[in-house]
Design a protein around this motif. Sequence first.
Motif, PDB file in Angstrom:
ATOM      1  N   TYR A  70       1.193  -3.190  -6.284  1.00  0.00           N
ATOM      2  CA  TYR A  70       1.397  -1.881  -5.656  1.00  0.00           C
ATOM      3  C   TYR A  70       0.092  -1.098  -5.798  1.00  0.00           C
ATOM      4  CZ  TYR A  70       6.351  -3.002  -5.885  1.00  0.00           C
ATOM      5  OH  TYR A  70       7.569  -3.608  -5.726  1.00  0.00           O
ATOM      6  N   THR A  71      -0.374  -0.483  -4.726  1.00  0.00           N
ATOM      7  CA  THR A  71      -1.633   0.270  -4.842  1.00  0.00           C
ATOM      8  C   THR A  71      -1.401   1.515  -5.690  1.00  0.00           C
ATOM      9  OG1 THR A  71      -1.192   1.473  -2.797  1.00  0.00           O
ATOM     10  CG2 THR A  71      -2.518  -0.519  -2.604  1.00  0.00           C
ATOM     11  N   GLN A  72      -2.371   1.758  -6.580  1.00  0.00           N
ATOM     12  CA  GLN A  72      -2.318   2.952  -7.439  1.00  0.00           C
ATOM     13  C   GLN A  72      -3.357   3.965  -6.989  1.00  0.00           C
ATOM     14  OE1 GLN A  72      -0.065   2.997  -9.819  1.00  0.00           O
ATOM     15  NE2 GLN A  72       0.519   0.851  -9.600  1.00  0.00           N
ATOM     16  N   SER A  73      -4.360   3.491  -6.291  1.00  0.00           N
ATOM     17  CA  SER A  73      -5.445   4.381  -5.881  1.00  0.00           C
ATOM     18  C   SER A  73      -6.114   3.772  -4.651  1.00  0.00           C
ATOM     19  CB  SER A  73      -6.480   4.502  -6.998  1.00  0.00           C
ATOM     20  OG  SER A  73      -7.207   3.291  -7.065  1.00  0.00           O
ATOM     21  N   GLU A  74      -7.113   4.484  -4.143  1.00  0.00           N
ATOM     22  CA  GLU A  74      -7.855   3.992  -2.975  1.00  0.00           C
ATOM     23  C   GLU A  74      -8.587   2.688  -3.275  1.00  0.00           C
ATOM     24  OE1 GLU A  74     -10.484   6.940  -1.390  1.00  0.00           O
ATOM     25  OE2 GLU A  74      -8.844   8.142  -0.604  1.00  0.00           O
ATOM     26  N   SER A  75      -8.821   2.395  -4.568  1.00  0.00           N
ATOM     27  CA  SER A  75      -9.631   1.208  -4.886  1.00  0.00           C
ATOM     28  C   SER A  75      -8.796   0.001  -5.333  1.00  0.00           C
ATOM     29  CB  SER A  75     -10.675   1.551  -5.955  1.00  0.00           C
ATOM     30  OG  SER A  75     -10.011   1.827  -7.164  1.00  0.00           O
ATOM     31  N   LEU A 116       1.387  -5.007   3.240  1.00  0.00           N
ATOM     32  CA  LEU A 116       2.206  -3.938   3.807  1.00  0.00           C
ATOM     33  C   LEU A 116       1.338  -2.688   3.834  1.00  0.00           C
ATOM     34  CD1 LEU A 116       4.249  -5.932   2.151  1.00  0.00           C
ATOM     35  CD2 LEU A 116       5.911  -4.131   2.605  1.00  0.00           C
ATOM     36  N   SER A 117       0.650  -2.467   4.949  1.00  0.00           N
ATOM     37  CA  SER A 117      -0.266  -1.321   5.023  1.00  0.00           C
ATOM     38  C   SER A 117      -0.674  -1.098   6.466  1.00  0.00           C
ATOM     39  CB  SER A 117      -1.514  -1.586   4.168  1.00  0.00           C
ATOM     40  OG  SER A 117      -2.566  -2.104   4.929  1.00  0.00           O
ATOM     41  N   GLY A 118      -1.538  -0.085   6.654  1.00  0.00           N
ATOM     42  CA  GLY A 118      -2.137   0.122   7.974  1.00  0.00           C
ATOM     43  C   GLY A 118      -3.456  -0.627   8.044  1.00  0.00           C
ATOM     44  N   ASP A 119      -4.313  -0.163   8.944  1.00  0.00           N
ATOM     45  CA  ASP A 119      -5.609  -0.821   9.109  1.00  0.00           C
ATOM     46  C   ASP A 119      -6.478  -0.659   7.861  1.00  0.00           C
ATOM     47  OD1 ASP A 119      -5.080  -1.525  11.860  1.00  0.00           O
ATOM     48  OD2 ASP A 119      -5.238   0.613  12.268  1.00  0.00           O
ATOM     49  N   GLY A 120      -6.255   0.419   7.125  1.00  0.00           N
ATOM     50  CA  GLY A 120      -7.071   0.692   5.941  1.00  0.00           C
ATOM     51  C   GLY A 120      -7.010  -0.448   4.929  1.00  0.00           C
ATOM     52  N   GLY A 121      -5.839  -1.018   4.741  1.00  0.00           N
ATOM     53  CA  GLY A 121      -5.693  -2.119   3.786  1.00  0.00           C
ATOM     54  C   GLY A 121      -6.484  -3.334   4.233  1.00  0.00           C
ATOM     55  N   VAL A 122      -6.447  -3.620   5.523  1.00  0.00           N
ATOM     56  CA  VAL A 122      -7.176  -4.788   6.044  1.00  0.00           C
ATOM     57  C   VAL A 122      -8.673  -4.573   5.867  1.00  0.00           C
ATOM     58  CG1 VAL A 122      -7.592  -6.244   8.059  1.00  0.00           C
ATOM     59  CG2 VAL A 122      -5.351  -5.171   7.744  1.00  0.00           C
ATOM     60  N   VAL A 123      -9.111  -3.371   6.186  1.00  0.00           N
ATOM     61  CA  VAL A 123     -10.551  -3.106   6.116  1.00  0.00           C
ATOM     62  C   VAL A 123     -11.021  -3.110   4.663  1.00  0.00           C
ATOM     63  CG1 VAL A 123     -10.684  -0.558   6.130  1.00  0.00           C
ATOM     64  CG2 VAL A 123     -12.303  -1.880   7.414  1.00  0.00           C
ATOM     65  N   ASP A 124     -10.163  -2.730   3.740  1.00  0.00           N
ATOM     66  CA  ASP A 124     -10.514  -2.827   2.309  1.00  0.00           C
ATOM     67  C   ASP A 124     -10.729  -4.293   1.914  1.00  0.00           C
ATOM     68  OD1 ASP A 124     -10.389  -0.116   1.942  1.00  0.00           O
ATOM     69  OD2 ASP A 124      -8.408  -0.098   1.005  1.00  0.00           O
ATOM     70  N   VAL A 125      -9.830  -5.169   2.360  1.00  0.00           N
ATOM     71  CA  VAL A 125      -9.972  -6.604   2.047  1.00  0.00           C
ATOM     72  C   VAL A 125     -11.262  -7.140   2.662  1.00  0.00           C
ATOM     73  CG1 VAL A 125      -8.985  -8.916   2.379  1.00  0.00           C
ATOM     74  CG2 VAL A 125      -7.468  -6.983   1.879  1.00  0.00           C
ATOM     75  N   SER A 180       0.856  -1.196   0.000  1.00  0.00           N
ATOM     76  CA  SER A 180       0.000   0.000   0.000  1.00  0.00           C
ATOM     77  C   SER A 180       0.885   1.236   0.000  1.00  0.00           C
ATOM     78  CB  SER A 180      -0.912  -0.012   1.227  1.00  0.00           C
ATOM     79  OG  SER A 180      -1.726   1.129   1.219  1.00  0.00           O
ATOM     80  N   SER A 181       1.097   1.759  -1.203  1.00  0.00           N
ATOM     81  CA  SER A 181       2.076   2.844  -1.335  1.00  0.00           C
ATOM     82  C   SER A 181       1.637   4.118  -0.624  1.00  0.00           C
ATOM     83  CB  SER A 181       2.379   3.124  -2.804  1.00  0.00           C
ATOM     84  OG  SER A 181       1.446   2.529  -3.644  1.00  0.00           O
ATOM     85  N   GLY A 182       0.311   4.289  -0.405  1.00  0.00           N
ATOM     86  CA  GLY A 182      -0.148   5.528   0.224  1.00  0.00           C
ATOM     87  C   GLY A 182      -0.206   5.463   1.744  1.00  0.00           C
ATOM     88  N   SER A 183       0.109   4.313   2.331  1.00  0.00           N
ATOM     89  CA  SER A 183      -0.051   4.166   3.784  1.00  0.00           C
ATOM     90  C   SER A 183       1.039   4.895   4.569  1.00  0.00           C
ATOM     91  CB  SER A 183       0.017   2.688   4.172  1.00  0.00           C
ATOM     92  OG  SER A 183      -1.085   2.003   3.672  1.00  0.00           O
ATOM     93  N   GLY A 229       1.087   1.485   8.297  1.00  0.00           N
ATOM     94  CA  GLY A 229       0.133   2.587   8.354  1.00  0.00           C
ATOM     95  C   GLY A 229       0.549   3.615   9.386  1.00  0.00           C
ATOM     96  N   THR A 230      -0.418   4.415   9.790  1.00  0.00           N
ATOM     97  CA  THR A 230      -0.153   5.449  10.794  1.00  0.00           C
ATOM     98  C   THR A 230      -0.480   4.902  12.183  1.00  0.00           C
ATOM     99  OG1 THR A 230      -0.829   7.065   9.157  1.00  0.00           O
ATOM    100  CG2 THR A 230      -0.646   7.827  11.418  1.00  0.00           C
ATOM    101  N   GLY A 231      -1.721   4.465  12.374  1.00  0.00           N
ATOM    102  CA  GLY A 231      -2.120   3.954  13.683  1.00  0.00           C
ATOM    103  C   GLY A 231      -1.743   2.495  13.875  1.00  0.00           C
ATOM    104  N   ASN A 232      -1.931   1.681  12.863  1.00  0.00           N
ATOM    105  CA  ASN A 232      -1.631   0.238  12.911  1.00  0.00           C
ATOM    106  C   ASN A 232      -2.273  -0.423  14.135  1.00  0.00           C
ATOM    107  OD1 ASN A 232       0.157   0.259  10.582  1.00  0.00           O
ATOM    108  ND2 ASN A 232       1.610   1.342  11.895  1.00  0.00           N
ATOM    109  N   GLU A 234       1.217  11.186  15.516  1.00  0.00           N
ATOM    110  CA  GLU A 234       1.093  12.415  16.303  1.00  0.00           C
ATOM    111  C   GLU A 234      -0.069  13.282  15.817  1.00  0.00           C
ATOM    112  OE1 GLU A 234       4.138  15.826  17.380  1.00  0.00           O
ATOM    113  OE2 GLU A 234       5.124  13.924  16.934  1.00  0.00           O
ATOM    114  N   ARG A 235      -0.470  13.022  14.537  1.00  0.00           N
ATOM    115  CA  ARG A 235      -1.542  13.839  13.966  1.00  0.00           C
ATOM    116  C   ARG A 235      -2.829  13.732  14.789  1.00  0.00           C
ATOM    117  NH1 ARG A 235      -5.164  10.908   9.833  1.00  0.00           N
ATOM    118  NH2 ARG A 235      -4.305   8.824   9.670  1.00  0.00           N
ATOM    119  N   PHE A 236      -3.053  12.561  15.406  1.00  0.00           N
ATOM    120  CA  PHE A 236      -4.285  12.387  16.177  1.00  0.00           C
ATOM    121  C   PHE A 236      -4.271  13.291  17.413  1.00  0.00           C
ATOM    122  CE2 PHE A 236      -3.630   8.002  14.293  1.00  0.00           C
ATOM    123  CZ  PHE A 236      -4.501   8.216  13.233  1.00  0.00           C
ATOM    124  N   GLN A 237      -3.115  13.373  18.058  1.00  0.00           N
ATOM    125  CA  GLN A 237      -3.027  14.215  19.257  1.00  0.00           C
ATOM    126  C   GLN A 237      -3.114  15.698  18.899  1.00  0.00           C
ATOM    127  OE1 GLN A 237      -0.255  13.146  22.388  1.00  0.00           O
ATOM    128  NE2 GLN A 237       0.080  11.200  21.374  1.00  0.00           N
TER     129      GLN A 237
END
Length: 504
Positions: free
Chosen positions: A178-183, A208-217, A143-146, A241-244, A336-339
Motif C-alpha cells: 500500500y502506498t504510504q507516500s509519493e515515493s 491499482l493506480s492512475g498514470d502516476g503509478g505507471v510513470v513512477d515505475v 496506490s492509496s492516494g490515487s 486514478g483521475t485521468g487514467n 472534472e477538475r481539468f475542465q
Amino acid sequence: MGVARSTSTRCEGKVDGRPATFYYHRDEEEDRGLRYAFGIDLGPDNFTTREDADYIPAQNIIAVLPAQTALHDDYVVLFVEEHRTPSGADEEDSTYALPVVRSMAATSLPSGLVEDFAPSALSCWSTCSGDSSEDISLHVIVSSGSGARLAERFYVSAVKQVLGHVGLQQDTQYMVHYTQSESTITDLVYSTILPKANEGVSQAIILLSGDGGVVDVVNALMSGTRSERYVKPNIAILPFGTGNALAHSLKITTDKTMGLSTMLRGHRHNLPIFQATFSPGARLLVNQGRDEQDLHRDQAQGGAPTVFGAVVCSWGLHAGLVADSDTAEYRKFGAERFQMAAKEALFPTDGSTPHAYKGTVSILRRNSSRGAQSQDGAAEEWHGLERSEHAYVLATLVSDLEKGFTVSPASEPLDGKLRLVQFAPQEGDEVMRIMGLAYQGGKHVEEDAVGYEEIEGLRIRFEEEDARWSRVCVDGKIVRVERDGWVVVRKVVEEVVDVVCMAV
Ligand SMILES: Nc1ncnc2c1ncn2[C@@H]1O[C@H](COP(=O)(O)OP(=O)(O)OP(=O)(O)O)[C@@H](O)[C@H]1O
C-alpha cells in the motif's frame, strides 16, 4: 482457409449442479453475453427475449476459468455485477461506486464462450507467482492516494478474490504494497523490483493506480542501472486514478470489470516511453506545487535533469490546468477538475484574454531524403514553428487523456508513435470550442487552426519572465523550467517494461 466462427451457440449443461440450457451470442452487438435458464425448453430465437433466462453481459465477464476439479468440462465463470445503490442510500456514496465480483460454477459451457474468455497462457500472474516468500515475484501495488481513493477497497473486495480463483494467495504467492507516500512505488522498484529484474527474474506488477503509478515505475526502472541479464517486469493496470489516460487508451476501460478482465486475459507488450530532458535549472514541483525537488540526472545526457513518460509531455494550457487543479479541493471533482481549471485559465476573472505562452518550438520530423541519422537509422530534421506565441503544445504516445477526451485520434494502442497537437493563442471561447471537439472522437485535429502530426521529437525554449508559464507536464508530474530554459522530448528506443493489454 479459416473456419467461420459460429456467432451463437445453444447447449445443455449445469449451473451449480442444476441442469441448465446455455445460450451464448458472440456477435459484437449490445446483447453479447451468456444467457442461461433452468428447466425451460427454448428455441434459440426466443431465448434472448425471455425474462426467465439469467443474463451475464460480455462486458461484465472477467474470465472463464477451468475449475480445479477432475472433470475437464467444469468451469468457473468470473464476472462483475454493478453495485446498486439501495433505496434511501446516498447516490453519491462511493461505497456503491465499485462493481462486485461474482462467480458461477458451470459444466459444459458453450465452447465459444470458453474460447473467448479463456485466461491468457502468458498472463502476468501465471508466470510470476513464487512458491516461497523469498521468490515471490508478483507484486500488487495499491496506490492509496490515487483518484477517488477507492483502490484499497477494490483490492480487498475484488482483486484478492479474483487472484484466489487462479490459485494465488496473498503473502504466499504475491505481496501487497500500500502506498504510504509519493515515493513508495519508487522505493519498491529500487529495493526489490529492479535488483531482481537485473538478476534475470521475470516479475509482474498489478497496479491499482492512475498514470502516476505507471510513470513512477518507469522512472525508477529507467533511472537505475540495468544489467545484461535484465528482464522486463510487466504491469497490469487497474485504473484507479483521475485521468487514467493509459488505461483508456489501451482499451482497458471498455468493459465493466475495472481492468480485471485484462489482468487475467491480456498479453504482455512493450510499453513505449519518451524521455524529456531539461535545462539545468528545471525542478519537479511536489506537494501541490508548494515545494521543489531535484530531478534525476541522466549521465547519458551529460547529467541533464530528466523525466521519462508513457503518456504526455505538454506546455501551455494543458500543463497549466493539470498543475493548477492538483489540489485537494480540485481532486474531489475527479476528471472534472481539468475542465474546471480550463475554464478558469480561459476566462480569467479580470476579463483578460487567455495567456499567450512565449517560446520557440521546434519539431523533429522524419525525413527520408536528408537530415541527421536517428536512433533507428532513419533520417530526421528539426523544423521551427514560425510563431513565437502558443496556446497548446502537447506531445503524446496515447490517444485519450481521460475518458472520452481523444487528444490524438490517430494513435493506436502501444503503436510507439509520438504525436504533436499544437495551436496558437485564441479567444477563450474559441479554445473551448476547439478542445470541446476532442470529446467528439478527436475532431479538433481536423480544424485548420490545429497542427497535428507524427513527430520524432520536440524542443521548446521558454521565453517567459514568470515561471508560472514555464511549467511542463510529464504524465501528470509538473516540472518548472528556469528563465531561458528548455526541454527536449525524444522517444526512448530501449525497452524496459511491458504492459498487459488485450487491444493489440
Ligand atoms: N499514500 C499516499 N500518500 C501520498 N501520495 C500518494 C499516496 N499514494 C499515492 N500517492 C501519490 O499520489 C499520486 C496519485 O497519482 P495517480 O496518477 O495514481 O492518480 P491520479 O493523479 O489521481 O490519476 P491520473 O494520473 O490517472 O490522472 C502519485 O503521485 C502517487 O505517488
